[in-house]
Write a protein that holds these residues in place. Structure first.
Motif, PDB file in Angstrom:
ATOM      1  N   UNK A   1     -15.992   0.192   4.915  1.00  0.00           N
ATOM      2  CA  UNK A   1     -14.775   0.879   4.594  1.00  0.00           C
ATOM      3  C   UNK A   1     -13.788   0.657   5.730  1.00  0.00           C
ATOM      4  N   UNK A   2     -12.514   0.501   5.373  1.00  0.00           N
ATOM      5  CA  UNK A   2     -11.476   0.343   6.383  1.00  0.00           C
ATOM      6  C   UNK A   2     -10.180   0.960   5.866  1.00  0.00           C
ATOM      7  N   UNK A   3      -9.224   1.132   6.783  1.00  0.00           N
ATOM      8  CA  UNK A   3      -7.922   1.699   6.435  1.00  0.00           C
ATOM      9  C   UNK A   3      -6.845   0.805   7.025  1.00  0.00           C
ATOM     10  N   UNK A   4      -5.831   0.495   6.220  1.00  0.00           N
ATOM     11  CA  UNK A   4      -4.677  -0.248   6.717  1.00  0.00           C
ATOM     12  C   UNK A   4      -3.418   0.549   6.383  1.00  0.00           C
ATOM     13  N   UNK A   5      -2.379   0.355   7.187  1.00  0.00           N
ATOM     14  CA  UNK A   5      -1.114   0.999   6.880  1.00  0.00           C
ATOM     15  C   UNK A   5      -0.244  -0.036   6.179  1.00  0.00           C
ATOM     16  N   UNK A   6       0.223   0.311   5.002  1.00  0.00           N
ATOM     17  CA  UNK A   6       0.982  -0.600   4.160  1.00  0.00           C
ATOM     18  C   UNK A   6       2.478  -0.385   4.359  1.00  0.00           C
ATOM     19  N   UNK A   7       3.268  -1.297   3.809  1.00  0.00           N
ATOM     20  CA  UNK A   7       4.724  -1.164   3.849  1.00  0.00           C
ATOM     21  C   UNK A   7       5.113   0.164   3.216  1.00  0.00           C
ATOM     22  N   UNK A   8       6.104   0.802   3.758  1.00  0.00           N
ATOM     23  CA  UNK A   8       6.535   2.093   3.230  1.00  0.00           C
ATOM     24  C   UNK A   8       5.754   3.260   3.793  1.00  0.00           C
ATOM     25  N   UNK A   9       4.821   2.983   4.707  1.00  0.00           N
ATOM     26  CA  UNK A   9       4.089   4.055   5.370  1.00  0.00           C
ATOM     27  C   UNK A   9       2.849   4.538   4.642  1.00  0.00           C
ATOM     28  N   UNK A  10       2.523   3.959   3.496  1.00  0.00           N
ATOM     29  CA  UNK A  10       1.311   4.347   2.776  1.00  0.00           C
ATOM     30  C   UNK A  10       0.074   3.880   3.542  1.00  0.00           C
TER      31      UNK A  10
ATOM     32  N   UNK B   1     -12.644  -1.971  -4.134  1.00  0.00           N
ATOM     33  CA  UNK B   1     -11.717  -0.946  -4.613  1.00  0.00           C
ATOM     34  C   UNK B   1     -10.868  -0.436  -3.450  1.00  0.00           C
ATOM     35  N   UNK B   2      -9.736   0.176  -3.757  1.00  0.00           N
ATOM     36  CA  UNK B   2      -8.907   0.776  -2.720  1.00  0.00           C
ATOM     37  C   UNK B   2      -8.103   1.930  -3.299  1.00  0.00           C
ATOM     38  N   UNK B   3      -7.655   2.814  -2.401  1.00  0.00           N
ATOM     39  CA  UNK B   3      -6.839   3.969  -2.752  1.00  0.00           C
ATOM     40  C   UNK B   3      -5.668   4.009  -1.789  1.00  0.00           C
ATOM     41  N   UNK B   4      -4.478   4.313  -2.326  1.00  0.00           N
ATOM     42  CA  UNK B   4      -3.296   4.476  -1.490  1.00  0.00           C
ATOM     43  C   UNK B   4      -3.009   5.959  -1.320  1.00  0.00           C
ATOM     44  N   UNK B   5      -2.746   6.355  -0.103  1.00  0.00           N
ATOM     45  CA  UNK B   5      -2.477   7.755   0.218  1.00  0.00           C
ATOM     46  C   UNK B   5      -1.246   7.842   1.110  1.00  0.00           C
ATOM     47  N   UNK B   6      -0.434   8.892   0.949  1.00  0.00           N
ATOM     48  CA  UNK B   6       0.754   9.039   1.792  1.00  0.00           C
ATOM     49  C   UNK B   6       0.430   9.554   3.201  1.00  0.00           C
ATOM     50  N   UNK B   7      -0.694  10.244   3.357  1.00  0.00           N
ATOM     51  CA  UNK B   7      -1.084  10.823   4.639  1.00  0.00           C
ATOM     52  C   UNK B   7      -2.235  10.028   5.247  1.00  0.00           C
TER      53      UNK B   7
END
Length: 131
Positions: free
Chosen positions: A1-10, A19-25
């Motif tokens: 499992x990993x986390x990246x910060x996407x464009x727009x701050x997601x 699979x992946x999930x986008x979260x605002x926080x």
């Protein structure tokens, strides 16, 4: 499992199976009861004492990585060991209150009768417990 910060701050949480999930926080790491404790997965973010326990502030925060809090059976405030769910659940409201204060968020829900975490938000039931 990993986390990246996407464009727009997601924040995108990537699972091992694609699979992946986008979260605002930013996500919270919840590791459960792993051998050696959940703090071992991110061992470099903690200072460790001579008994191989993570060193925490009075707020259950890493002394090495400000803003990183630990809740669970590895939390010790000698002579208290927060080893059972109802005991370390007491610490949730305290940590949530400190985070709310730092973020300038209203913490009134934590102060309501029983608080947001239920009737275990006090230490009366665990005074001098040495389990």
């Amino acid at each position: 499992m990993s986390v990246t910060q996407e464009a727009g701050g997601q924040y995108r949480i990537h699972a091992a199976d694609g699979r992946y999930w986008d979260e605002p926080q930013p996500p919270i790491l919840g590791t459960g009861f792993l051998k050696g404790g959940g703090a071992r997965q991110i061992a470099e973010l903690w200072a460790w004492d001579d008994e191989d326990r993570p060193v925490l502030s009075e707020l259950d925060e890493s002394t090495q990585s400000p803003g990183l809090f630990l809740v669970g059976p590895q939390v010790r405030h000698d002579p208290l060991i927060y080893c059972f769910v109802y005991k370390f659940r007491q610490r949730f409201a305290a940590i949530a209150g400190h985070i709310a204060e730092r973020l300038d968020i209203d913490d009134a829900a934590l102060l309501a009768e029983y608080g947001a975490w239920g009737p275990f938000g006090n230490s009366d039931c665990c005074e001098d417990c040495q389990c």
